[in-house]
Design a protein around this motif. Structure first.
Motif, PDB file in Angstrom:
ATOM      1  N   ALA A 199       0.873  -1.188   0.000  1.00  0.00           N
ATOM      2  CA  ALA A 199       0.000   0.000   0.000  1.00  0.00           C
ATOM      3  C   ALA A 199       0.899   1.224   0.000  1.00  0.00           C
ATOM      4  O   ALA A 199       1.523   1.557   1.022  1.00  0.00           O
ATOM      5  CB  ALA A 199      -0.918  -0.005   1.217  1.00  0.00           C
ATOM      6  N   TRP A 200       1.002   1.880  -1.138  1.00  0.00           N
ATOM      7  CA  TRP A 200       1.837   3.091  -1.241  1.00  0.00           C
ATOM      8  C   TRP A 200       1.066   4.291  -0.685  1.00  0.00           C
ATOM      9  O   TRP A 200      -0.145   4.411  -0.882  1.00  0.00           O
ATOM     10  CB  TRP A 200       2.188   3.355  -2.706  1.00  0.00           C
ATOM     11  N   THR A 201       1.767   5.148   0.015  1.00  0.00           N
ATOM     12  CA  THR A 201       1.118   6.328   0.590  1.00  0.00           C
ATOM     13  C   THR A 201       1.939   7.584   0.324  1.00  0.00           C
ATOM     14  O   THR A 201       3.164   7.525   0.165  1.00  0.00           O
ATOM     15  CB  THR A 201       0.931   6.199   2.120  1.00  0.00           C
ATOM     16  N   ARG A 202       1.236   8.697   0.284  1.00  0.00           N
ATOM     17  CA  ARG A 202       1.869  10.005   0.130  1.00  0.00           C
ATOM     18  C   ARG A 202       1.652  10.777   1.432  1.00  0.00           C
ATOM     19  O   ARG A 202       0.594  10.690   2.043  1.00  0.00           O
ATOM     20  CB  ARG A 202       1.226  10.752  -1.040  1.00  0.00           C
ATOM     21  N   TYR A 203       2.677  11.533   1.845  1.00  0.00           N
ATOM     22  CA  TYR A 203       2.592  12.283   3.094  1.00  0.00           C
ATOM     23  C   TYR A 203       2.206  13.735   2.831  1.00  0.00           C
ATOM     24  O   TYR A 203       2.802  14.411   2.000  1.00  0.00           O
ATOM     25  CB  TYR A 203       3.949  12.260   3.818  1.00  0.00           C
ATOM     26  N   GLN A 204       1.194  14.212   3.564  1.00  0.00           N
ATOM     27  CA  GLN A 204       0.838  15.620   3.570  1.00  0.00           C
ATOM     28  C   GLN A 204       1.432  16.228   4.838  1.00  0.00           C
ATOM     29  O   GLN A 204       1.151  15.762   5.933  1.00  0.00           O
ATOM     30  CB  GLN A 204      -0.682  15.790   3.564  1.00  0.00           C
ATOM     31  N   LYS A 205       2.249  17.259   4.706  1.00  0.00           N
ATOM     32  CA  LYS A 205       3.002  17.748   5.843  1.00  0.00           C
ATOM     33  C   LYS A 205       2.132  18.536   6.806  1.00  0.00           C
ATOM     34  O   LYS A 205       1.337  19.357   6.413  1.00  0.00           O
ATOM     35  CB  LYS A 205       4.172  18.601   5.360  1.00  0.00           C
ATOM     36  N   VAL A 206       2.302  18.262   8.071  1.00  0.00           N
ATOM     37  CA  VAL A 206       1.637  19.004   9.129  1.00  0.00           C
ATOM     38  C   VAL A 206       2.680  19.774   9.917  1.00  0.00           C
ATOM     39  O   VAL A 206       2.740  20.986   9.889  1.00  0.00           O
ATOM     40  CB  VAL A 206       0.835  18.063  10.053  1.00  0.00           C
ATOM     41  N   PHE A 207       3.555  19.085  10.591  1.00  0.00           N
ATOM     42  CA  PHE A 207       4.623  19.753  11.342  1.00  0.00           C
ATOM     43  C   PHE A 207       5.723  18.748  11.641  1.00  0.00           C
ATOM     44  O   PHE A 207       5.447  17.676  12.195  1.00  0.00           O
ATOM     45  CB  PHE A 207       4.079  20.350  12.637  1.00  0.00           C
ATOM     46  N   TRP A 208       6.931  19.090  11.292  1.00  0.00           N
ATOM     47  CA  TRP A 208       8.091  18.247  11.547  1.00  0.00           C
ATOM     48  C   TRP A 208       7.860  16.842  10.997  1.00  0.00           C
ATOM     49  O   TRP A 208       7.634  16.658   9.822  1.00  0.00           O
ATOM     50  CB  TRP A 208       8.445  18.209  13.029  1.00  0.00           C
ATOM     51  N   ILE A 209       7.891  15.817  11.853  1.00  0.00           N
ATOM     52  CA  ILE A 209       7.771  14.447  11.361  1.00  0.00           C
ATOM     53  C   ILE A 209       6.351  13.912  11.537  1.00  0.00           C
ATOM     54  O   ILE A 209       6.089  12.748  11.319  1.00  0.00           O
ATOM     55  CB  ILE A 209       8.772  13.511  12.074  1.00  0.00           C
ATOM     56  N   ILE A 210       5.422  14.782  11.964  1.00  0.00           N
ATOM     57  CA  ILE A 210       4.021  14.378  12.093  1.00  0.00           C
ATOM     58  C   ILE A 210       3.333  14.695  10.773  1.00  0.00           C
ATOM     59  O   ILE A 210       3.276  15.845  10.355  1.00  0.00           O
ATOM     60  CB  ILE A 210       3.345  15.127  13.253  1.00  0.00           C
ATOM     61  N   LYS A 211       2.782  13.690  10.131  1.00  0.00           N
ATOM     62  CA  LYS A 211       2.225  13.891   8.791  1.00  0.00           C
ATOM     63  C   LYS A 211       0.929  13.096   8.618  1.00  0.00           C
ATOM     64  O   LYS A 211       0.716  12.076   9.279  1.00  0.00           O
ATOM     65  CB  LYS A 211       3.233  13.463   7.721  1.00  0.00           C
ATOM     66  N   ASP A 212       0.073  13.583   7.736  1.00  0.00           N
ATOM     67  CA  ASP A 212      -1.111  12.826   7.335  1.00  0.00           C
ATOM     68  C   ASP A 212      -0.738  11.957   6.130  1.00  0.00           C
ATOM     69  O   ASP A 212      -0.057  12.416   5.221  1.00  0.00           O
ATOM     70  CB  ASP A 212      -2.249  13.776   6.928  1.00  0.00           C
TER      71      ASP A 212
END
Length: 544
Positions: A359-372
């Motif tokens: 399952a490939w995923t893309r990260y949406q940035k929130v702050f530092w290393i915490i991502k959606d």
């Protein structure tokens, strides 16, 4: 005419004044954190200047700038206004520095020679305007109070705000540059807009410092301005010479750590998405260390404490050099236009087996290393990257036996890198408030010994050494990269990667050890300092 009493000289500062003074250094770090951590990277990987040309440019500019410090110190010492000697510069120098910051982060479409000329001119103007504000600001700490412990508290407060700003700038700058660059963290306009926001905030903070502080310590009223004599006195002052060497060496350590981190995470760790977190937590360690300085100096004498801390830094840096590149890279930033696909086994460090699903995923940035995380419509072992440039990609693998392997889990090697970096920063943190208190002690020592107070010259000559250290750190970093064949935005050779690792680890450790040797010769401590302050507080001064 205001009569200065011993109580004025040894004043206990209110928290309003301590915080007001500290906010000034927060303002400076909206500039300095970018200069220290990102400017070299900006020149090589965004503006497009070669590492060798950038090495020469940064070195020459910083050396030229360093020589402006004593001149600014002499000017500040001669300044006499109703606001004092040093505070006026915080009010009238803000707008020129704001303009210089914006020009430095501007990338006109020029050929290689034109880019170099632009970089030389704008960076030199930025550093000159920085000196015009920063040198008087540094000197201001020595004339607010002469109480040694109060100075320790003042400087601890100052560096709390300085490092707090460093956390914000270090952690947020890459994401802000990407946001304002339309999703491209290498977009020049993103960096320029980010710098403009920082410059406006910094200007407001400088005005607050001007409004909340009061100069209390002045030279003897009969003292005439004699810059050459003041400089000569410093050149034969043993404590100042040692502080000069110490400041240069430790600033080299800071510069090497800061400037090499971007390259270290982009090319060695191959996790540039973690750079903001790494620098942010690094600066958080420095901030906590700085806050502890006033407490630690109540129990351990300043010089002895610095020697212990530099020994810890040296040992930890040596240990850092042994941390290997992780086998599984985990999350990867895709920013190379020539890269067309990603293989799951490259991210996970584990080959495909029959029955495995992905399952490939893309990260949406929130702050530092915490991502959606957003799932992509692809479950193959290889992800085709069409339309996915400048994205942060991870993969979740479900093995045939039902167990799960997630590339977003940070590898143990990277966690160890973070842990060692934070420990190094905790040990380095108290250095700044302690050494700035020592600079003020040297100004008092010179006044006690020669009868002349030259606060501006004392501090400017010391910041001169810091800028030489910064120039040395930048020059070492860029020269090593050029010598080992570094090429921006390309896969690096083994030699180039090794050089990047050593600039982040062994080199700062070596300079920390040199600092210990310099401290062995410093004797302005304990009873000697108490005697100096007692005799100075008994003298009568008159100030405008």
């Amino acid at each position: 005419m205001l009569q200065q009493t011993p109580n004025d000289r040894l004043a206990k500062l209110s928290w309003r004044e301590r915080i007001g003074y500290g906010l000034g250094d927060a303002g400076f770090n909206f500039y300095w954190a970018i200069i220290g951590s990102y400017l070299i990277f900006f020149y090589t990987d965004i503006f497009g200047i070669s590492a060798a040309a950038a090495a020469t440019m940064v070195t020459v500019t910083k050396i030229v700038d360093a020589f402006t410090d004593p001149a600014m110190g002499a000017i500040a010492d001669k300044t006499n206004t109703r606001w004092g000697k040093f505070r006026p510069y915080l009010l009238f120098g803000t707008l020129p520095m704001m303009g210089a910051g914006l020009l430095t982060m501007t990338t006109p479409d020029l050929d290689e020679s034109g880019k170099l000329i632009w970089a030389y001119a704008t960076y030199m103007i930025l550093m000159l305007t920085y000196t015009v504000l920063n040198m008087p600001y540094n000197s201001l700490s020595a004339v607010l109070t002469a109480d040694p412990q109060e100075r320790n508290t003042l400087n601890s407060t100052r560096f709390f705000f300085a490092y707090f700003t460093g956390i914000i700038v270090g952690a947020a700058t890459p994401d802000l540059a990407e946001y304002f660059g339309g999703g491209d963290r290498y977009s020049p306009i993103g960096w320029q807009i980010t710098m403009s926001i920082y410059a406006v905030i910094a200007s407001i903070l400088f005005v607050i410092t001007f409004a909340t502080t009061k100069e209390r310590i002045a030279p003897p009223p009969e003292q005439k301005s004699k810059p050459l004599e003041d400089l000569k006195n410093l050149l034969v002052c043993k404590p100042w010479i040692i502080i000069f060497i110490l400041a240069m060496v430790i600033m080299t350590t800071f510069t090497l750590r800061g400037s090499s981190a971007t390259y270290y995470f982009k090319y060695f760790v191959e996790r540039p998405d973690l750079l903001g977190a790494f620098i942010g937590l690094q600066v958080l360690g420095l901030m906590i260390g700085a806050m502890s300085a006033s407490t630690l100096t109540r129990y351990i004498e300043k010089v002895k404490l610095l020697m212990i801390l530099m020994a810890i830094v040296s040992v930890l840096c040596f240990a850092f050099s042994f941390v290997p590149k992780p086998d599984a890279l985990g999350v990867v930033d895709v920013n190379d236009a020539e890269r067309t696909s990603l293989k799951a086994q490259d991210l996970l460090g584990e080959a495909h087996q029959p029955g495995d699903t992905y399952a490939w995923t893309r990260y949406q940035k929130v702050f530092w290393i915490i991502k959606d995380r957003v799932a992509l419509d692809d479950n193959s072992a290889t992800l085709e990257l069409a339309g996915l440039q400048n994205e942060t990609i991870s993969v979740i693998k479900t093995r045939a036996d039902g167990s799960v392997l997630d590339s977003a889990e940070i590898p143990g090697e990277i966690l160890l890198m973070f842990a060692l970096s934070i420990l190094i920063s905790l040990a380095l943190g108290p250095k700044a408030p302690i050494t700035w208190a020592m600079y003020a002690d040297v100004a008092d020592y010179n006044e006690w010994k020669t009868g002349r107070r030259a606060t501006g010259m004392t501090f400017s000559a010391t910041t001169f050494s810091q800028k030489l250290g910064s120039a040395a750190g930048s020059a070492i970093m860029l020269s090593v990269l050029a010598m080992l064949g570094y090429e921006a935005n390309q896969v690096q050779s083994d030699a180039s990667l090794e050089g990047i690792v050593y600039m982040q680890t062994l080199a700062p450790g070596a300079f920390a050890f040199i600092a210990i040797i310099a401290l062995l010769f410093y004797d302005l401590t304990g009873d000697k300092l108490a005697k100096i302050q007692k005799e100075l507080s008994e003298r009568k001064y008159t100030t405008e």
